[in-house]
Design an enzyme around this catalytic site. Structure first.
Site, PDB file in Angstrom:
ATOM      1  N   SER A  91      40.236  41.239  30.956  1.00 15.56           N
ATOM      2  CA  SER A  91      39.369  40.176  31.469  1.00 15.56           C
ATOM      3  C   SER A  91      38.814  40.541  32.842  1.00 15.56           C
ATOM      4  O   SER A  91      37.646  40.261  33.144  1.00 15.56           O
ATOM      5  CB  SER A  91      40.163  38.867  31.553  1.00 15.56           C
ATOM      6  OG  SER A  91      39.363  37.832  32.066  1.00 15.56           O
ATOM      7  N   VAL A 145      47.672  34.802  35.512  1.00 15.38           N
ATOM      8  CA  VAL A 145      47.058  35.997  36.083  1.00 15.38           C
ATOM      9  C   VAL A 145      46.106  36.553  35.029  1.00 15.38           C
ATOM     10  O   VAL A 145      46.488  36.707  33.864  1.00 15.38           O
ATOM     11  CB  VAL A 145      48.115  37.065  36.453  1.00 15.38           C
ATOM     12  CG1 VAL A 145      47.437  38.336  36.960  1.00 15.38           C
ATOM     13  CG2 VAL A 145      49.075  36.526  37.511  1.00 15.38           C
ATOM     14  N   GLU A 199      50.962  15.605  38.854  1.00 14.63           N
ATOM     15  CA  GLU A 199      51.412  15.358  37.485  1.00 14.63           C
ATOM     16  C   GLU A 199      51.858  16.642  36.792  1.00 14.63           C
ATOM     17  O   GLU A 199      52.843  16.657  36.060  1.00 14.63           O
ATOM     18  CB  GLU A 199      50.275  14.709  36.672  1.00 14.63           C
ATOM     19  CG  GLU A 199      49.904  13.305  37.112  1.00 14.63           C
ATOM     20  CD  GLU A 199      50.919  12.266  36.678  1.00 14.63           C
ATOM     21  OE1 GLU A 199      51.719  12.559  35.776  1.00 14.63           O
ATOM     22  OE2 GLU A 199      50.911  11.161  37.260  1.00 14.63           O
ATOM     23  N   GLU A 242      43.036  31.478  43.472  1.00 12.97           N
ATOM     24  CA  GLU A 242      42.156  30.336  43.247  1.00 12.97           C
ATOM     25  C   GLU A 242      43.008  29.129  42.859  1.00 12.97           C
ATOM     26  O   GLU A 242      43.843  29.221  41.952  1.00 12.97           O
ATOM     27  CB  GLU A 242      41.138  30.612  42.149  1.00 12.97           C
ATOM     28  CG  GLU A 242      40.175  29.436  41.955  1.00 12.97           C
ATOM     29  CD  GLU A 242      39.268  29.581  40.742  1.00 12.97           C
ATOM     30  OE1 GLU A 242      38.058  29.435  40.902  1.00 12.97           O
ATOM     31  OE2 GLU A 242      39.798  29.837  39.640  1.00 12.97           O
ATOM     32  N   HIS A 267      35.792  23.195  27.111  1.00  8.57           N
ATOM     33  CA  HIS A 267      35.991  24.639  26.958  1.00  8.57           C
ATOM     34  C   HIS A 267      36.235  25.005  25.494  1.00  8.57           C
ATOM     35  O   HIS A 267      35.683  25.993  24.985  1.00  8.57           O
ATOM     36  CB  HIS A 267      37.174  25.091  27.817  1.00  8.57           C
ATOM     37  CG  HIS A 267      37.485  26.551  27.678  1.00  8.57           C
ATOM     38  ND1 HIS A 267      36.721  27.535  28.274  1.00  8.57           N
ATOM     39  CD2 HIS A 267      38.475  27.194  27.001  1.00  8.57           C
ATOM     40  CE1 HIS A 267      37.224  28.726  27.970  1.00  8.57           C
ATOM     41  NE2 HIS A 267      38.289  28.546  27.210  1.00  8.57           N
ATOM     42  N   LYS A 269      55.652  26.734  47.073  1.00  6.97           N
ATOM     43  CA  LYS A 269      55.150  25.807  48.090  1.00  6.97           C
ATOM     44  C   LYS A 269      54.802  24.459  47.462  1.00  6.97           C
ATOM     45  O   LYS A 269      55.111  23.395  48.013  1.00  6.97           O
ATOM     46  CB  LYS A 269      53.915  26.402  48.783  1.00  6.97           C
ATOM     47  CG  LYS A 269      54.228  27.563  49.704  1.00  6.97           C
ATOM     48  CD  LYS A 269      52.947  28.118  50.312  1.00  6.97           C
ATOM     49  CE  LYS A 269      53.263  29.242  51.297  1.00  6.97           C
ATOM     50  NZ  LYS A 269      53.961  28.728  52.498  1.00  6.97           N
ATOM     51  N   LYS A 323      34.742  41.177  33.822  1.00 12.12           N
ATOM     52  CA  LYS A 323      34.067  40.473  34.906  1.00 12.12           C
ATOM     53  C   LYS A 323      33.470  41.455  35.901  1.00 12.12           C
ATOM     54  O   LYS A 323      32.361  41.239  36.407  1.00 12.12           O
ATOM     55  CB  LYS A 323      35.046  39.530  35.616  1.00 12.12           C
ATOM     56  CG  LYS A 323      34.363  38.629  36.646  1.00 12.12           C
ATOM     57  CD  LYS A 323      35.244  37.480  37.083  1.00 12.12           C
ATOM     58  CE  LYS A 323      34.488  36.544  38.002  1.00 12.12           C
ATOM     59  NZ  LYS A 323      35.287  35.358  38.404  1.00 12.12           N
TER      60      LYS A 323
END
Length: 245
Positions: free
Chosen positions: A62, A57, A51, A152, A168, A33, A66
């Site tokens: 991980s 994923v 840009e 997200e 980070h 899309k 969480k």
């Protein structure tokens, strides 16, 4: 009993594979899309607001970390409903208005449902982080079912992305135990990147206005040239009339 246990293990494995593949398929759908919007925008407006696009994923490890940290149930249904950033896409734009334009274009897609919006541009995080976050749902059509998958979407400028990426890395280097003095410097750097965004946006707006004026002048000049090409002097008609007599 042994056969039943093996069947259960096989079914669980199948469900786990399908679970992870669904997020991979969702990313493919959203990326398609975005690519269509990029090409169409470039063709119609002769300008591309995007840009760069990246996606990922979360790894099973991980995801489980969480789930444990948040205290959710260790079930696929619970993970699917509560962990909404398993599939993530980051869109880097040129200017701040482009962020909201891209967000609007995505939100207007009929098969995309916007579940949540967090505007960290209007309301930056305490550390200075800025970005627009969308949680969307998109249907994935599998062989025997339709899955509505959360994705997200983070949309930010080049300056925002530069700051966030380096911030980070610094936090990772210090194992998230960053001295207060460095926190303050990072906050100042975030404010500087904000001023850079605003400065570049202002320059871009000035250039856009100049181009609009020049395009108008060119159009007027072209119109004048067209009129001159098709202008037939009155003397032509007078000479023809005299010849006819």
């Amino acid at each position: 009993m042994e056969t039943l246990d093996m069947k259960q293990i096989k079914d669980l494995k199948t469900e786990l594979v399908r679970f992870m593949m669904s997020y991979k398929f969702a990313l493919a759908e959203v990326n398609t899309k975005i690519d269509i919007l990029k090409q169409e925008f470039q063709y119609i407006h002769e300008y591309n607001p995007i840009e760069h696009v990246s996606s990922r994923v979360k790894s099973p490890d991980s995801i489980l970390k969480k789930v444990k940290r948040k205290g959710y149930e260790f079930t696929l249904d619970s993970i699917k409903e509560n962990i909404r950033d398993i599939a993530g896409i980051r869109i880097t734009c040129s200017f701040i208005p482009d962020i909201y334009e891209v967000s609007k274009m995505l939100s207007n897609q009929k098969d995309i449902k916007v579940v949540e919006v967090k505007d960290y541009i209007e309301h930056p995080k305490p550390n200075g982080y800025r970005s627009l976050h969308l949680i969307i749902q998109i249907p994935i059509f599998l062989s025997d079912r339709v899955e509505n998958i959360y994705v997200e979407v983070q949309i930010r400028t080049i300056a925002m992305d530069f700051w966030a990426s380096l911030e980070h890395k610094i936090y990772y280097k210090y194992n998230k135990e960053v001295p207060e003095s460095i926190r303050m410097e990072l906050k100042e750097a975030a404010e500087a990147s904000t001023q850079l965004d605003l400065k570049m946006e202002n320059i871009n707006e000035k250039v856009r206005k100049i181009k609009k004026v020049n395009d108008t002048k060119d159009a007027i000049q072209e119109l004048s040239l067209d009129q001159e090409r098709f202008y037939i002097p009155d003397v032509f008609f007078h000479s023809n009339l005299n010849t006819a007599k």
